[in-house]
Design an enzyme around this catalytic site. Structure first.
Site, PDB file in Angstrom:
ATOM      1  N   HIS A 281       4.361  11.956 -26.741  1.00 25.03           N
ATOM      2  CA  HIS A 281       3.362  12.565 -25.854  1.00 25.03           C
ATOM      3  C   HIS A 281       3.375  14.097 -25.970  1.00 25.03           C
ATOM      4  CE1 HIS A 281       0.829  12.997 -22.315  1.00 25.03           C
ATOM      5  NE2 HIS A 281       1.708  13.861 -21.836  1.00 25.03           N
TER       6      HIS A 281
ATOM      7  N   HIS B 157      -4.132  13.019 -25.974  1.00 28.51           N
ATOM      8  CA  HIS B 157      -4.169  11.568 -25.741  1.00 28.51           C
ATOM      9  C   HIS B 157      -4.873  10.852 -26.886  1.00 28.51           C
ATOM     10  CE1 HIS B 157      -3.577  11.776 -21.084  1.00 28.51           C
ATOM     11  NE2 HIS B 157      -2.439  11.775 -21.741  1.00 28.51           N
TER      12      HIS B 157
ATOM     13  N   HIS C  20      -4.380  17.898 -23.326  1.00 31.66           N
ATOM     14  CA  HIS C  20      -4.284  16.452 -23.117  1.00 31.66           C
ATOM     15  C   HIS C  20      -5.510  15.686 -23.604  1.00 31.66           C
ATOM     16  CE1 HIS C  20      -0.735  17.454 -20.883  1.00 31.66           C
ATOM     17  NE2 HIS C  20      -0.475  16.185 -20.666  1.00 31.66           N
TER      18      HIS C  20
ATOM     19  N   ASN D 243      -4.396  19.794 -17.528  1.00 30.60           N
ATOM     20  CA  ASN D 243      -4.715  18.875 -18.631  1.00 30.60           C
ATOM     21  C   ASN D 243      -4.877  19.607 -19.963  1.00 30.60           C
ATOM     22  OD1 ASN D 243      -4.701  16.622 -16.966  1.00 30.60           O
ATOM     23  ND2 ASN D 243      -6.819  16.978 -16.338  1.00 30.60           N
TER      24      ASN D 243
ATOM     25  N   ARG E  96       0.824  -1.228   0.000  1.00 29.57           N
ATOM     26  CA  ARG E  96       0.000   0.000   0.000  1.00 29.57           C
ATOM     27  C   ARG E  96       0.846   1.261   0.000  1.00 29.57           C
ATOM     28  NH1 ARG E  96      -2.770  -3.390   3.370  1.00 29.57           N
ATOM     29  NH2 ARG E  96      -4.616  -4.238   2.353  1.00 29.57           N
TER      30      ARG E  96
ATOM     31  N   GLU F 205       5.424  20.047 -23.499  1.00 27.59           N
ATOM     32  CA  GLU F 205       4.911  20.270 -22.132  1.00 27.59           C
ATOM     33  C   GLU F 205       5.340  21.645 -21.613  1.00 27.59           C
ATOM     34  OE1 GLU F 205       2.710  18.584 -20.438  1.00 27.59           O
ATOM     35  OE2 GLU F 205       2.861  16.453 -20.920  1.00 27.59           O
TER      36      GLU F 205
ATOM     37  N   ARG G 268      -6.856  22.001 -10.490  1.00 27.88           N
ATOM     38  CA  ARG G 268      -5.715  21.280 -11.075  1.00 27.88           C
ATOM     39  C   ARG G 268      -6.007  20.825 -12.504  1.00 27.88           C
ATOM     40  NH1 ARG G 268      -2.095  16.178  -8.740  1.00 27.88           N
ATOM     41  NH2 ARG G 268      -1.113  15.771 -10.738  1.00 27.88           N
TER      42      ARG G 268
ATOM     43  N   LYS H  35       0.728  11.722  -9.971  1.00 28.42           N
ATOM     44  CA  LYS H  35      -0.061  10.811 -10.807  1.00 28.42           C
ATOM     45  C   LYS H  35       0.821   9.657 -11.253  1.00 28.42           C
ATOM     46  CE  LYS H  35      -3.525  13.827 -12.859  1.00 28.42           C
ATOM     47  NZ  LYS H  35      -4.076  14.312 -14.138  1.00 28.42           N
TER      48      LYS H  35
ATOM     49  N   LYS I 147       3.791  24.147 -11.562  1.00 28.79           N
ATOM     50  CA  LYS I 147       2.945  22.976 -11.334  1.00 28.79           C
ATOM     51  C   LYS I 147       2.724  22.754  -9.833  1.00 28.79           C
ATOM     52  CE  LYS I 147       2.221  18.168 -12.743  1.00 28.79           C
ATOM     53  NZ  LYS I 147       2.672  17.025 -13.549  1.00 28.79           N
TER      54      LYS I 147
ATOM     55  N   GLU J 229      -6.934  16.566  -7.997  1.00 33.54           N
ATOM     56  CA  GLU J 229      -7.560  17.013  -9.261  1.00 33.54           C
ATOM     57  C   GLU J 229      -9.084  17.041  -9.170  1.00 33.54           C
ATOM     58  OE1 GLU J 229      -5.745  16.158 -13.422  1.00 33.54           O
ATOM     59  OE2 GLU J 229      -7.597  15.009 -13.332  1.00 33.54           O
TER      60      GLU J 229
HETATM   61  N1  LIG Z   1       2.605  11.470 -14.241  1.00 35.00           N
HETATM   62  C1  LIG Z   1       2.470  12.599 -14.871  1.00 35.00           C
HETATM   63  O1  LIG Z   1       2.074  13.620 -14.297  1.00 35.00           O
HETATM   64  C2  LIG Z   1       2.807  12.677 -16.328  1.00 35.00           C
HETATM   65  C3  LIG Z   1       2.838  13.919 -16.973  1.00 35.00           C
HETATM   66  C4  LIG Z   1       3.222  13.957 -18.319  1.00 35.00           C
HETATM   67  C5  LIG Z   1       3.524  12.771 -18.981  1.00 35.00           C
HETATM   68  N2  LIG Z   1       3.452  11.590 -18.328  1.00 35.00           N
HETATM   69  C6  LIG Z   1       3.778  10.331 -19.014  1.00 35.00           C
HETATM   70  O2  LIG Z   1       5.149  10.370 -19.393  1.00 35.00           O
HETATM   71  C7  LIG Z   1       5.345   9.506 -20.495  1.00 35.00           C
HETATM   72  C8  LIG Z   1       6.242  10.172 -21.497  1.00 35.00           C
HETATM   73  O3  LIG Z   1       7.465  10.408 -20.867  1.00 35.00           O
HETATM   74  P1  LIG Z   1       8.775  10.793 -21.678  1.00 35.00           P
HETATM   75  O4  LIG Z   1       8.450  11.785 -22.708  1.00 35.00           O
HETATM   76  O5  LIG Z   1       9.789  11.092 -20.675  1.00 35.00           O
HETATM   77  O6  LIG Z   1       9.086   9.472 -22.513  1.00 35.00           O
HETATM   78  P2  LIG Z   1       9.721   8.058 -22.135  1.00 35.00           P
HETATM   79  O7  LIG Z   1       9.778   7.824 -20.693  1.00 35.00           O
HETATM   80  O8  LIG Z   1       8.997   7.063 -22.974  1.00 35.00           O
HETATM   81  O9  LIG Z   1      11.221   8.223 -22.694  1.00 35.00           O
HETATM   82  C9  LIG Z   1      11.437   8.534 -24.039  1.00 35.00           C
HETATM   83  C10 LIG Z   1      12.707   7.879 -24.574  1.00 35.00           C
HETATM   84  O10 LIG Z   1      13.859   8.526 -24.041  1.00 35.00           O
HETATM   85  C11 LIG Z   1      14.767   7.548 -23.519  1.00 35.00           C
HETATM   86  N3  LIG Z   1      15.549   8.237 -22.500  1.00 35.00           N
HETATM   87  C12 LIG Z   1      15.179   8.576 -21.235  1.00 35.00           C
HETATM   88  N4  LIG Z   1      16.130   9.328 -20.668  1.00 35.00           N
HETATM   89  C13 LIG Z   1      17.128   9.451 -21.561  1.00 35.00           C
HETATM   90  C14 LIG Z   1      18.376  10.131 -21.548  1.00 35.00           C
HETATM   91  N5  LIG Z   1      18.772  10.875 -20.514  1.00 35.00           N
HETATM   92  N6  LIG Z   1      19.151  10.051 -22.656  1.00 35.00           N
HETATM   93  C15 LIG Z   1      18.747   9.331 -23.745  1.00 35.00           C
HETATM   94  N7  LIG Z   1      17.579   8.696 -23.818  1.00 35.00           N
HETATM   95  C16 LIG Z   1      16.781   8.758 -22.729  1.00 35.00           C
HETATM   96  C17 LIG Z   1      13.888   6.417 -23.094  1.00 35.00           C
HETATM   97  O11 LIG Z   1      14.590   5.189 -23.038  1.00 35.00           O
HETATM   98  C18 LIG Z   1      12.841   6.411 -24.194  1.00 35.00           C
HETATM   99  O12 LIG Z   1      13.329   5.728 -25.314  1.00 35.00           O
HETATM  100  C19 LIG Z   1       3.972   9.191 -21.061  1.00 35.00           C
HETATM  101  O13 LIG Z   1       3.675   7.841 -20.727  1.00 35.00           O
HETATM  102  C20 LIG Z   1       3.046  10.139 -20.319  1.00 35.00           C
HETATM  103  O14 LIG Z   1       1.772   9.588 -20.128  1.00 35.00           O
HETATM  104  C21 LIG Z   1       3.122  11.516 -17.017  1.00 35.00           C
END
Ligand SMILES: NC(=O)c1ccc[n+]([C@@H]2O[C@H](COP(=O)([O-])OP(=O)(O)OC[C@H]3O[C@@H](n4cnc5c(N)ncnc54)[C@H](O)[C@@H]3O)[C@@H](O)[C@H]2O)c1
Length: 358
Positions: A259, A247, A243, A240, A117, A181, A236, A139, A222, A232
């Site tokens: 994304h 999405h 988004h 989005n 948990r 973003e 908050r 999130k 943020k 949210e």
């Molecule tokens: N929780 C939240 O509030 C929130 C907010 C926005 C997005 N997200 C989520 O985040 C995800 C997207 O994240 P992202 O854009 O970071 O993509 P990702 O985590 O898929 O990474 C993108 C690519 O970059 C590579 N990578 C990571 N760090 C690296 C580095 N330092 N050097 C070289 N390559 C590297 C990874 O291996 C991958 O191939 C989505 O699933 C989205 O839904 C979550």
């Protein structure tokens, strides 16, 4: 019996997150009498594994290396992670440390939130997108088939360690994704320093200084919004912006656009909808121009029709009874929650999506 017929119990998300911008050395401060566990993006393991290992001073009892892709962000991955946490003797007071982009952070945080948990959680965001947005706010989540982030929890990180040096090894496409973003945060906040940063991106490499500044402004913005509404329930939701459509575009395009690229398209479309509602501030044109300067897409991916995007829209979590609430930007720093009835939404969307398909 005491005669009592009901009982009210108040539960709040009583947690706080400490964010360090001073690099990986901050990982050395994670103290616990229990073993820690590291969940590592495979690219980050390859490019930065040694650096992370020495910052942690070897104090982890196990490591899972995860290939980051939306297709991997599944229950199966979380089940495997939970099994790894169990097998490594991870307890509630242990640290689960996730180092990677938003994908690894979201999935590892989900696993950390359900194992016993909830364990302590430290995030080391390694992409620009994760450093400016995904690491903060609590999130967690995974995808359900092609439907994004349909399953998850709220489990804020106790610690976030931002080291902008990570972005130096990011492929250009991932930089662009992060810029999507940053653009969203600039629109929501109207922060002049952030808008200026977007107008002065580095011409070639050398992104770490830029990323450090962007991360500090974006996370501070943020943090202000999230701490006022952690679950949210109201304000908050403006985070989005871009988004709802973003999405749907991501899913309809089978994740061919990243994304952040989809969020940028979603922001462009949302500003077009606000314009149709009479915003009259010229914001839509300014966002489209900025997207062009930043190398962000201004059109739907090849082969993705407005109709396909709309099919995915209808699976969105934010659909409610008689209409859907949209986050629409009327000016820099002026995003509003607007409930659109289905007919009105249809008219505004038809136009906004058609302009992305031209
Ligand atoms: N929780 C939240 O509030 C929130 C907010 C926005 C997005 N997200 C989520 O985040 C995800 C997207 O994240 P992202 O854009 O970071 O993509 P990702 O985590 O898929 O990474 C993108 C690519 O970059 C590579 N990578 C990571 N760090 C690296 C580095 N330092 N050097 C070289 N390559 C590297 C990874 O291996 C991958 O191939 C989505 O699933 C989205 O839904 C979550």
């Amino acid at each position: 019996l005491s005669g009592r017929r009901s009982l009210q119990v108040g539960f709040r998300l009583d947690r706080s997150t400490s964010v360090s911008f001073s690099g990986l050395a901050a990982l050395g401060d994670l103290e616990s009498s229990s073993p820690s566990y590291l969940v590592l993006d495979s690219e980050v393991a390859r490019l930065h594994g040694d650096r992370i290992g020495s910052a942690l001073r070897g104090a982890v009892s196990g490591v899972s290396v995860v290939t980051a892709s939306e297709a991997m962000k599944t229950f199966r991955l979380v089940r495997d992670l939970v099994a790894d946490l169990s097998g490594s003797g991870i307890r509630r007071e242990s640290w689960v440390i996730a180092a990677g982009g938003g994908m690894v952070c979201d999935a590892a945080a989900f696993a950390a939130s359900i194992w016993l948990r909830g364990t302590r959680l430290a995030l080391v965001p390694t992409t620009l997108l994760a450093q400016v947005d995904a690491c903060l706010g609590g999130k967690t989540g995974i995808n359900l088939g092609r439907a994004k982030n349909q399953v998850g929890t709220f489990h804020p990180a106790d610690r976030i360690v931002v080291d902008p040096g990570f972005v130096e090894t990011l492929p250009r496409r991932e930089i662009r994704s992060g810029l999507g973003e940053v653009l969203k945060t600039a629109i929501i906040s109207g922060h002049e320093g952030l808008i200026r940063l977007l107008r002065r991106i580095p011409a070639g490499g050398g992104w770490s200084g830029w990323a450090g500044n962007a991360s500090a402004i974006c996370l501070e913005t943020k943090a202000g919004i999230v701490s006022a509404d952690p679950l949210e329930e109201g304000p908050r939701r403006i985070l989005n912006l871009g988004h709802t459509l973003g999405h749907a575009i991501e899913s309809a395009g089978r994740f061919s656009l990243s994304h952040g690229e989809c969020v940028a398209l979603g922001c462009t479309a949302a500003s077009s909808m606000a314009e149709q509602l009479g915003s009259g501030t010229g914001l839509h044109g300014q966002i489209a121009d900025l997207c062009r300067e930043l190398g962000l897409p201004r059109r739907l991916p090849a082969g993705v029709s407005p109709a396909a995007v709309r099919r995915f829209l209808d699976r969105d979590k934010k659909t409610a009874g008689g209409g859907r609430t949209w986050i629409l930007p009327f000016a820099w720093g002026d995003c509003r929650q607007v409930l659109l009835e289905p007919r009105e939404e249809d008219i505004l969307l038809r136009y906004a999506l058609a302009s992305l398909a031209e």
